[in-house]
Design a protein around this motif. Structure first.
Motif, mmCIF file in Angstrom:
data_model
loop_
_atom_site.group_PDB
_atom_site.id
_atom_site.type_symbol
_atom_site.label_atom_id
_atom_site.label_comp_id
_atom_site.label_asym_id
_atom_site.label_seq_id
_atom_site.Cartn_x
_atom_site.Cartn_y
_atom_site.Cartn_z
ATOM 1 N N LYS A 16 81.877 92.000 -10.921
ATOM 2 C CA LYS A 16 82.878 91.406 -11.153
ATOM 3 C C LYS A 16 83.856 91.404 -12.288
ATOM 4 N N LEU A 17 84.665 92.165 -12.527
ATOM 5 C CA LEU A 17 85.899 91.614 -14.082
ATOM 6 C C LEU A 17 86.747 90.584 -13.615
ATOM 7 N N SER A 18 87.050 90.157 -12.043
ATOM 8 C CA SER A 18 87.766 88.658 -12.069
ATOM 9 C C SER A 18 87.499 88.281 -11.212
ATOM 10 N N THR A 19 88.004 87.287 -10.285
ATOM 11 C CA THR A 19 87.999 86.830 -9.197
ATOM 12 C C THR A 19 89.142 87.027 -8.753
ATOM 13 N N ASP A 23 91.145 85.348 -11.858
ATOM 14 C CA ASP A 23 90.126 84.633 -13.263
ATOM 15 C C ASP A 23 89.444 85.431 -13.832
ATOM 16 N N THR A 24 89.301 84.960 -14.866
ATOM 17 C CA THR A 24 89.137 86.137 -16.357
ATOM 18 C C THR A 24 87.737 85.830 -16.659
ATOM 19 N N ARG A 25 88.071 84.251 -16.258
ATOM 20 C CA ARG A 25 86.665 83.913 -17.130
ATOM 21 C C ARG A 25 85.555 84.404 -17.021
ATOM 22 N N LEU A 53 98.962 94.597 -17.742
ATOM 23 C CA LEU A 53 100.158 93.451 -16.429
ATOM 24 C C LEU A 53 99.347 92.520 -16.298
ATOM 25 N N LYS A 54 97.969 92.869 -15.901
ATOM 26 C CA LYS A 54 97.053 91.099 -15.375
ATOM 27 C C LYS A 54 97.171 90.237 -16.126
ATOM 28 N N ASP A 55 96.582 90.845 -17.552
ATOM 29 C CA ASP A 55 95.768 89.812 -18.619
ATOM 30 C C ASP A 55 96.605 89.333 -20.032
ATOM 31 N N GLU A 157 88.354 99.108 -22.710
ATOM 32 C CA GLU A 157 88.010 98.230 -22.396
ATOM 33 C C GLU A 157 88.737 97.703 -21.060
ATOM 34 N N GLY A 158 88.669 98.924 -20.118
ATOM 35 C CA GLY A 158 88.599 98.506 -18.559
ATOM 36 C C GLY A 158 90.332 98.927 -18.792
ATOM 37 N N GLY A 159 90.487 98.330 -17.248
ATOM 38 C CA GLY A 159 90.249 97.892 -16.646
ATOM 39 C C GLY A 159 88.727 98.617 -15.408
ATOM 40 N N GLY A 160 88.825 98.475 -14.181
ATOM 41 C CA GLY A 160 87.820 99.466 -13.581
ATOM 42 C C GLY A 160 88.805 100.352 -13.053
ATOM 43 N N THR A 161 89.894 101.002 -12.919
ATOM 44 C CA THR A 161 90.542 102.110 -12.119
ATOM 45 C C THR A 161 90.266 103.150 -13.904
ATOM 46 N N LEU A 162 91.009 102.113 -14.818
ATOM 47 C CA LEU A 162 90.346 103.005 -15.881
ATOM 48 C C LEU A 162 89.125 104.054 -16.301
ATOM 49 N N ALA A 189 88.468 91.748 -5.321
ATOM 50 C CA ALA A 189 87.759 91.619 -7.355
ATOM 51 C C ALA A 189 87.886 92.706 -7.721
ATOM 52 N N PRO A 190 88.119 93.148 -8.879
ATOM 53 C CA PRO A 190 88.483 94.606 -9.690
ATOM 54 C C PRO A 190 86.714 94.099 -9.543
ATOM 55 N N THR A 191 86.114 95.462 -9.998
ATOM 56 C CA THR A 191 84.356 95.747 -10.246
ATOM 57 C C THR A 191 84.234 96.724 -11.481
HETATM 58 N N1 NAD Z 1 86.319 91.248 -17.859
HETATM 59 C C1 NAD Z 1 86.857 92.970 -18.128
HETATM 60 O O1 NAD Z 1 85.945 92.689 -19.503
HETATM 61 C C2 NAD Z 1 87.650 93.095 -17.366
HETATM 62 C C3 NAD Z 1 88.578 94.158 -18.852
HETATM 63 C C4 NAD Z 1 89.211 94.981 -17.952
HETATM 64 C C5 NAD Z 1 90.183 94.027 -17.676
HETATM 65 N N2 NAD Z 1 90.303 93.682 -16.243
HETATM 66 C C6 NAD Z 1 89.932 93.267 -15.609
HETATM 67 O O2 NAD Z 1 90.727 93.983 -14.800
HETATM 68 C C7 NAD Z 1 91.763 94.415 -14.308
HETATM 69 C C8 NAD Z 1 92.328 94.885 -14.361
HETATM 70 O O3 NAD Z 1 92.134 96.713 -13.552
HETATM 71 P P1 NAD Z 1 92.621 97.504 -13.052
HETATM 72 O O4 NAD Z 1 91.471 98.543 -12.310
HETATM 73 O O5 NAD Z 1 93.986 96.945 -12.007
HETATM 74 O O6 NAD Z 1 93.400 98.570 -13.602
HETATM 75 P P2 NAD Z 1 93.371 99.046 -15.665
HETATM 76 O O7 NAD Z 1 93.225 98.657 -16.425
HETATM 77 O O8 NAD Z 1 91.893 100.066 -14.980
HETATM 78 O O9 NAD Z 1 94.577 100.367 -15.045
HETATM 79 C C9 NAD Z 1 94.876 101.230 -14.529
HETATM 80 C C10 NAD Z 1 95.521 102.605 -14.303
HETATM 81 O O10 NAD Z 1 95.483 102.834 -15.619
HETATM 82 C C11 NAD Z 1 96.544 104.266 -15.567
HETATM 83 N N3 NAD Z 1 95.636 105.818 -15.468
HETATM 84 C C12 NAD Z 1 96.647 106.575 -15.980
HETATM 85 N N4 NAD Z 1 96.344 107.900 -15.383
HETATM 86 C C13 NAD Z 1 94.572 107.386 -15.312
HETATM 87 C C14 NAD Z 1 93.517 108.231 -15.037
HETATM 88 N N5 NAD Z 1 93.928 109.276 -15.178
HETATM 89 N N6 NAD Z 1 92.608 107.183 -14.511
HETATM 90 C C15 NAD Z 1 92.851 106.178 -13.881
HETATM 91 N N7 NAD Z 1 93.384 105.317 -14.509
HETATM 92 C C16 NAD Z 1 95.081 105.772 -15.232
HETATM 93 C C17 NAD Z 1 97.165 103.952 -14.086
HETATM 94 O O11 NAD Z 1 98.719 104.033 -14.449
HETATM 95 C C18 NAD Z 1 96.293 102.748 -13.077
HETATM 96 O O12 NAD Z 1 97.050 102.221 -12.554
HETATM 97 C C19 NAD Z 1 92.056 93.371 -14.669
HETATM 98 O O13 NAD Z 1 92.061 91.657 -13.146
HETATM 99 C C20 NAD Z 1 91.832 92.647 -16.112
HETATM 100 O O14 NAD Z 1 91.446 90.981 -15.927
HETATM 101 C C21 NAD Z 1 88.032 92.752 -16.590
#
Ligand code: NAD
Ligand code: HJL
Length: 235
Positions: A16-19, A23-25, A53-55, A157-162, A189-191
């Motif tokens: 997990k990357l946050s709760t 909570d990202t600590r 948007l989140k951090d 540096e993330g997050g899970g979607t990117l 919780a994001p992974t």
């Molecule tokens: N612990 C860590 O190391 C760490 C690092 C970074 C983020 N985080 C956490 O991750 C969470 C955010 O992650 P998330 O998944 O919501 O957002 P994300 O930061 O991965 O951003 C996702 C956005 O990227 C954009 N995107 C555009 N084209 C894309 C494509 N081709 N493929 C994928 N994404 C594309 C989209 O607009 C999408 O909404 C937060 O909770 C943050 O605290 C943690």
């Protein structure tokens, strides 16, 4: 040639990357210094708009001394230009590239309005909008454009979607993760890597462990991505 991409996260033992309540600590102070050392070694730092948007990260080098006053370029992948104008990544401390789409789900007139607002920012000299793909940013195309801007290395540096988008397209070269001895749980919780996921073992990303060591209360793992993935998976 595409830029060399290092993916780094701080995650819990359950990935997990946050709760669930954001909570990202996860990392300790020494681990954050390790991350800032990587920031110092690369030409650019890339995050998704979800993370902004989140951090509201600064994405500069501020936990170790900054030499030559030179921060890496910040890249925000933001298909629909959701970036708030008061985001810290738009401050004057470093150049910021906003990567967006040519045409998206957003109405073109609304998008033009947002572009105009970004162009009004005081720090505009430091902000550049680049366009690739439709509906969502075409990450392969984006890598080519960044390469032409002389960006040779990127810390993702993330997050899970990117992260998923980058792994899916085989655009990551190296992985460095800090694993904290914690379990956050929660299917919402994001992974480390979210998105649709690979469907079979044949499709997945294979890695080769190159180093591991203790850091703070956790462990750092470093891997190269095996680039002959398909061949490997079919053996
Ligand atoms: N612990 C860590 O190391 C760490 C690092 C970074 C983020 N985080 C956490 O991750 C969470 C955010 O992650 P998330 O998944 O919501 O957002 P994300 O930061 O991965 O951003 C996702 C956005 O990227 C954009 N995107 C555009 N084209 C894309 C494509 N081709 N493929 C994928 N994404 C594309 C989209 O607009 C999408 O909404 C937060 O909770 C943050 O605290 C943690
Ligand atoms: N490696 C790492 N360990 C963590 O425990 C954690 N929460 C993040 N989170 C990444 C996220 O994007 C943060 O928001 C930026 O790391 C903050 O960056 P700044 O200090 O503002 O430059 N990253």
């Amino acid at each position: 040639m595409k830029p060399y991409v290092i993916s780094n996260v701080g995650m819990t033992l359950d990935g997990k990357l946050s709760t669930v309540e954001n909570d990202t600590r996860i990392s300790g102070e020494n681990d954050l210094k390790r991350v800032h050392q990587i920031r110092k070694d690369v030409d650019a730092i890339m995050v998704g708009i979800g993370t902004v948007l989140k951090d509201n990260p600064k994405l500069t080098i501020h936990k170790i001394p900054l030499e030559n006053n030179k921060n890496p370029v910040r890249i925000v992948v933001d298909s629909n230009l959701r970036i708030p104008l008061d985001s810290r990544v738009l401050n004057e401390d470093a150049k910021t590239v906003i990567a967006t789409t040519e045409y998206g789900s957003l109405e073109q007139s609304e998008k033009i309005k947002r572009i105009e607002k970004i162009k009004e920012l005081e720090s505009i000299e430091n902000v550049e909008i680049i366009y690739s793909g439709n509906l969502k940013v075409d990450l392969e195309l984006l890598m080519g454009k960044l390469s032409k801007m002389d960006i040779k290395s990127i810390l993702l540096e993330g997050g899970g979607t990117l992260n998923w988008g980058m792994f899916e397209k085989n655009l990551v070269d190296e992985v460095r993760v800090y694993v904290a001895p914690k379990i956050f749980g929660g299917s919402n919780a994001p992974t480390y890597v979210d998105g649709d996921g690979f469907k079979t073992l044949e499709d997945c990303v294979n890695l080769e462990l190159i180093d591991y060591y203790q850091m703070d209360e956790g462990i750092v793992l470093e891997y190269f991505i095996k680039k002959d993935n398909n061949q490997e998976n079919q053996e």
